[in-house]
Structures are given as structure tokens and as C-alpha cells.
Design an enzyme around this catalytic site. Structure first.
Site, PDB file in Angstrom:
ATOM      1  N   TYR A   1     -15.445  36.787   8.265  1.00 25.80           N
ATOM      2  CA  TYR A   1     -15.640  35.497   7.591  1.00 25.80           C
ATOM      3  C   TYR A   1     -16.938  35.551   6.803  1.00 25.80           C
ATOM      4  CZ  TYR A   1     -11.960  33.806  10.737  1.00 25.80           C
ATOM      5  OH  TYR A   1     -10.778  33.635  11.432  1.00 25.80           O
TER       6      TYR A   1
ATOM      7  N   PHE B   1      -4.958  27.598  11.455  1.00 23.85           N
ATOM      8  CA  PHE B   1      -4.430  26.633  10.474  1.00 23.85           C
ATOM      9  C   PHE B   1      -3.819  25.416  11.197  1.00 23.85           C
ATOM     10  CE2 PHE B   1      -3.543  29.448   6.457  1.00 23.85           C
ATOM     11  CZ  PHE B   1      -4.901  29.595   6.270  1.00 23.85           C
ATOM     12  N   PRO B   2      -4.513  24.833  12.181  1.00 23.23           N
ATOM     13  CA  PRO B   2      -3.931  23.690  12.906  1.00 23.23           C
ATOM     14  C   PRO B   2      -3.677  22.488  11.999  1.00 23.23           C
ATOM     15  CG  PRO B   2      -6.273  23.910  13.409  1.00 23.23           C
ATOM     16  CD  PRO B   2      -5.871  25.148  12.663  1.00 23.23           C
ATOM     17  N   LEU B   3      -4.400  22.446  10.854  1.00 22.20           N
ATOM     18  CA  LEU B   3      -4.190  21.364   9.887  1.00 22.20           C
ATOM     19  C   LEU B   3      -3.465  21.904   8.647  1.00 22.20           C
ATOM     20  CD1 LEU B   3      -7.752  19.757  10.213  1.00 22.20           C
ATOM     21  CD2 LEU B   3      -5.620  19.018  11.320  1.00 22.20           C
TER      22      LEU B   3
ATOM     23  N   GLY C   1      -5.370  22.158   5.540  1.00 22.10           N
ATOM     24  CA  GLY C   1      -5.743  20.957   4.788  1.00 22.10           C
ATOM     25  C   GLY C   1      -4.658  19.920   4.631  1.00 22.10           C
TER      26      GLY C   1
HETATM   27  N1  NAP Z   1      -6.644  34.650  13.385  1.00 18.99           N
HETATM   28  C1  NAP Z   1      -6.476  34.499  12.096  1.00 18.99           C
HETATM   29  O1  NAP Z   1      -5.888  35.329  11.424  1.00 18.99           O
HETATM   30  C2  NAP Z   1      -7.017  33.271  11.440  1.00 18.99           C
HETATM   31  C3  NAP Z   1      -6.622  32.944  10.119  1.00 18.99           C
HETATM   32  C4  NAP Z   1      -7.140  31.779   9.565  1.00 18.99           C
HETATM   33  C5  NAP Z   1      -8.009  30.977  10.292  1.00 18.99           C
HETATM   34  N2  NAP Z   1      -8.388  31.333  11.550  1.00 18.99           N
HETATM   35  C6  NAP Z   1      -9.292  30.480  12.368  1.00 18.99           C
HETATM   36  O2  NAP Z   1      -8.672  29.232  12.482  1.00 18.99           O
HETATM   37  C7  NAP Z   1      -9.594  28.208  12.111  1.00 18.99           C
HETATM   38  C8  NAP Z   1      -8.840  27.018  11.578  1.00 18.99           C
HETATM   39  O3  NAP Z   1      -8.193  27.334  10.375  1.00 18.99           O
HETATM   40  P1  NAP Z   1      -8.730  26.813   8.964  1.00 18.99           P
HETATM   41  O4  NAP Z   1     -10.128  26.343   9.109  1.00 18.99           O
HETATM   42  O5  NAP Z   1      -8.480  27.880   7.989  1.00 18.99           O
HETATM   43  O6  NAP Z   1      -7.692  25.682   8.617  1.00 18.99           O
HETATM   44  P2  NAP Z   1      -7.436  24.181   9.200  1.00 18.99           P
HETATM   45  O7  NAP Z   1      -8.299  23.910  10.359  1.00 18.99           O
HETATM   46  O8  NAP Z   1      -5.968  24.030   9.330  1.00 18.99           O
HETATM   47  O9  NAP Z   1      -7.885  23.298   7.952  1.00 18.99           O
HETATM   48  C9  NAP Z   1      -9.166  23.409   7.409  1.00 18.99           C
HETATM   49  C10 NAP Z   1      -9.131  22.725   6.068  1.00 18.99           C
HETATM   50  O10 NAP Z   1      -8.838  21.353   6.252  1.00 18.99           O
HETATM   51  C11 NAP Z   1      -9.882  20.555   5.736  1.00 18.99           C
HETATM   52  N3  NAP Z   1     -10.163  19.498   6.724  1.00 18.99           N
HETATM   53  C12 NAP Z   1     -10.545  19.695   8.014  1.00 18.99           C
HETATM   54  N4  NAP Z   1     -10.705  18.513   8.630  1.00 18.99           N
HETATM   55  C13 NAP Z   1     -10.421  17.556   7.730  1.00 18.99           C
HETATM   56  C14 NAP Z   1     -10.408  16.133   7.780  1.00 18.99           C
HETATM   57  N5  NAP Z   1     -10.733  15.481   8.899  1.00 18.99           N
HETATM   58  N6  NAP Z   1     -10.062  15.456   6.649  1.00 18.99           N
HETATM   59  C15 NAP Z   1      -9.740  16.122   5.523  1.00 18.99           C
HETATM   60  N7  NAP Z   1      -9.740  17.472   5.408  1.00 18.99           N
HETATM   61  C16 NAP Z   1     -10.076  18.185   6.507  1.00 18.99           C
HETATM   62  C17 NAP Z   1     -11.081  21.449   5.553  1.00 18.99           C
HETATM   63  O11 NAP Z   1     -11.836  21.043   4.414  1.00 18.99           O
HETATM   64  P3  NAP Z   1     -13.346  20.492   4.592  1.00 18.99           P
HETATM   65  O12 NAP Z   1     -14.194  21.702   4.801  1.00 18.99           O
HETATM   66  O13 NAP Z   1     -13.595  19.814   3.293  1.00 18.99           O
HETATM   67  O14 NAP Z   1     -13.335  19.554   5.753  1.00 18.99           O
HETATM   68  C18 NAP Z   1     -10.449  22.810   5.333  1.00 18.99           C
HETATM   69  O15 NAP Z   1     -10.192  23.054   3.973  1.00 18.99           O
HETATM   70  C19 NAP Z   1     -10.500  28.921  11.101  1.00 18.99           C
HETATM   71  O16 NAP Z   1     -11.700  28.200  10.872  1.00 18.99           O
HETATM   72  C20 NAP Z   1     -10.679  30.241  11.761  1.00 18.99           C
HETATM   73  O17 NAP Z   1     -11.656  30.160  12.791  1.00 18.99           O
HETATM   74  C21 NAP Z   1      -7.889  32.456  12.138  1.00 18.99           C
END
Ligand code: NAP
Length: 289
Positions: A68, A213-215, A218
Site C-alpha cells: 500500500y 471492499f466491504p463497501l 465506495g
Molecule cells: N486482500 C486484498 O487483496 C485487499 C484488496 C483491497 C483492499 N484490501 C483491504 O481492505 C480494506 C477495505 O477496502 P477498501 O478500503 O479498498 O474499500 P471499502 O472499504 O469498500 O471502501 C473504501 C472507499 O469508500 C469510501 N468510504 C468509506 N467510508 C465512507 C463513508 N462513510 N461515506 C462515504 N464514502 C466512504 C472511501 O472514500 P473516503 O476515503 O473518501 O472515505 C473509499 O474510497 C482496504 O483498506 C485494505 O486494507 C485488501
């Protein structure tokens, strides 16, 4: 929808990571980087505030990876949180090479995995990594060699527990022939449940399932997304419903929503305080299917 009185991530309960126990609502640090998960974040100070606020709100599981940034998220974690509180678990990953923005290349060469672990230890300021997740299984190297190198480093005292990321049930079981696996991290959210079989296997075995990607990166948090009306009806935000749904879906579920903003973090963590009824769970399932 009933609301518990316990504040913050405490209300999500706990799940085991081997002999350790963490709150079930964690935090993912991939968004604390630049565009394409490359380079530093736009707002360094806000990233530091996000990390400290997460821990203040009861989060004890922080997910990261050397890839990252690369290195950026781990460096920010150290800057914000070191020395770490005793109950905070930093989970990192190895097994991906970064050659540019949005470019992720699996590399399971055991020597590379060893270098990654050594450098994550140094960057995070740790003597032992509590959870090291193999970020991807590299088809170019035998699984025994990739997991085997992590086992060797565990035996050397550099890793406490081993987890996997983006694996199928067969790969999970194959790795478990080599060593105990304490967690699986796969893509999973309301809108993409293709890892249902892996989740069910993790639940049957009682090991943590960490949905990335729990959200949906986005859209499930968007005001105009599929959960908009239900959120209005329930005086909640769409992201809160998406996270509360995950927490209800399985007792081994450990969501790690990512954000670069304190306000979004606070909203997301408050999801732990929402208890969905069966009818609400079903309605949310249908709305985002
Ligand atoms: N193992 C793997 O291969 C893998 C792959 C991807 C990710 N991951 C891990 O999984 C974690 C979660 O995935 P992710 O962060 O990519 O995606 P996510 O949690 O599904 O979504 C994050 C996105 O949603 C937005 N967001 C979050 N909270 C919000 C809210 N309350 N209101 C509006 N927008 C919101 C964020 O933008 P803002 O910053 O503007 O809030 C960001 O762009 C990562 O941080 C990482 O640690 C692991």
C-alpha cells in the site's frame, strides 16, 4: 433497528486471530495513500488523525500491506500509533510486487517474501508480526514454498500467525495441510458475495473471515446508492447498513472498511452499534443483490 448502548467498535464483539482476540469491526489502511494506491495521501495529517481516531473508537485490528503506497501505509501506522497499545493487532501482507499506480503483480518467490517480512518488521517497528497474510498465491511457485517460507519465519519468531488472501476453499485446505491458517481475507460485500463458499468454510472452522471492499470500494457507502432508501427509513447511513449487514452475516466476519477521512471513519465505526432484525437483514440483502 435496535441500538446498543456500548460505544464504538466494542459493540461489534470479538473474533479470534489464533490465540489473540480483536474487535470484529476493524480498519483497512489502503485508502491512506495516493491515487492508484501509489505514493503518499493528499492529506498526511488527516491520515494520522484517522488512524489515531480508529484506535480511540475501540478498533483493535488494523489491516495493511507493504504494497500500500508501497510502504506508505505501514509508515503512517508507525508514525500514528507506535508504540502500539497492547490490544492493537497490526495485520500486514506480503506477496505482491508494485511497479506503478494500480499495478499489482503477485510474486511468491520465497526470498522476496522473506525480504518483505523483514522490511515490514523494520517499518512497523515490531519484533514480531501478529498476523502475516499471504496477499496472493503466486501460481509460479509451489504453495509449499510460499507458505513454507512464512512457517520458517514464524519458527524464527518473526511472525505469530499466518493468514491467506484471495483463496478458494481448496487452496485454504491445501495451505492447512502445511500449517494452521488463522484467517482468510477475500473480496466480499453485499453486492459481491462470490466468496460465500470460503466464508462458510471459515465459519465452519471458526477462523476469521476478513471481507475486503466491504463497501464495494465506495458505491455501497454512496448517498445515492442501492441502500439509500433503507438508510433514510432507518436514520442510518448506507455504509452503516452495509457494515451492520456484514457483522450480522457471520460471527467470524471481521470487516475492515477503509477511509481517508475522520468523519467517514466515525460514521463507519458507529455501525457496530446497529443491531439488525432478521427482516431488516433480508431487506438489505435484497436491496443490494
Ligand atoms: N486482500 C486484498 O487483496 C485487499 C484488496 C483491497 C483492499 N484490501 C483491504 O481492505 C480494506 C477495505 O477496502 P477498501 O478500503 O479498498 O474499500 P471499502 O472499504 O469498500 O471502501 C473504501 C472507499 O469508500 C469510501 N468510504 C468509506 N467510508 C465512507 C463513508 N462513510 N461515506 C462515504 N464514502 C466512504 C472511501 O472514500 P473516503 O476515503 O473518501 O472515505 C473509499 O474510497 C482496504 O483498506 C485494505 O486494507 C485488501
Amino acid at each position: 433497528m435496535t441500538e446498543s448502548t456500548t460505544a464504538g467498535a466494542v459493540a461489534s464483539g470479538t473474533v479470534d486471530i489464533g490465540d489473540l482476540s480483536v474487535r470484529r469491526l476493524g480498519f483497512g489502511t489502503m485508502r491512506l495513500t495516493g491515487k492508484g494506491i501509489w505514493g503518499p495521501p493528499d492529506d498526511h495529517d488527516e491520515s494520522i488523525r484517522v488512524l489515531r481516531r480508529a484506535v480511540a473508537l475501540g478498533v483493535t485490528f488494523i489491516d495493511t500491506a507493504d504494497s500500500y503506497g508501497p510502504y506508505v501505509a505501514e509508515e503512517l501506522i508507525r508514525e500514528a500509533l507506535h508504540p502500539y497499545a497492547e490490544d492493537v493487532l497490526i495485520a500486514t501482507k506480503a506477496g505482491l510486487l508494485r511497479t506503478g499506480p494500480d499495478v499489482w503483480v503477485p510474486l511468491g518467490n520465497p526470498s522476496y517474501l522473506r525480504q518483505e517480512v523483514e522490511m515490514s518488521l523494520r517499518r512497523l517497528g515490531l519484533e514480531r508480526i501478529d498476523l502475516l497474510q499471504l496477499h496472493r498465491v503466486d501460481p509460479n511457485f509451489p504453495l509449499e514454498d510460499q507458505v513454507g517460507e512464512l512457517v520458517t519465519m514464524r519458527d524464527e519468531g518473526k511472525i505469530r500467525h499466518i493468514g491467506l488472501s484471495e483463496v478458494g476453499v481448496d487452496e485454504l485446505k491445501a495451505a492447512q495441510q502445511i500449517t494452521p491458517i488463522v484467517s482468510v481475507q477475500n473480496l466480499y460485500n453485499l453486492a459481491d458475495r462470490s466468496a460465500e463458499d470460503v466464508l462458510n468454510e471459515a465459519q465452519a472452522q471458526g477462523i476469521a473471515f476478513i471481507p475486503w471492499f466491504p463497501l464495494a470500494a465506495g458505491p455501497l457507502a454512496a448517498a445515492d446508492g442501492p441502500l439509500h432508501q433503507l438508510a433514510v427509513d432507518h436514520d442510518a447511513t448506507p455504509s452503516q447498513l452495509a457494515l451492520a449487514w456484514l457483522l450480522k452475516r457471520s460471527p467470524v466476519m471481521l470487516p475492515i472498511p477503509g477511509t481517508s477521512q475522520v468523519s467517514h471513519l466515525e460514521s463507519n465505526i458507529a455501525a457496530a452499534e446497529i443491531t439488525l432484525t432478521e427482516a431488516e437483514f433480508a431487506a438489505i440483502s435484497d436491496a443490494a443483490a
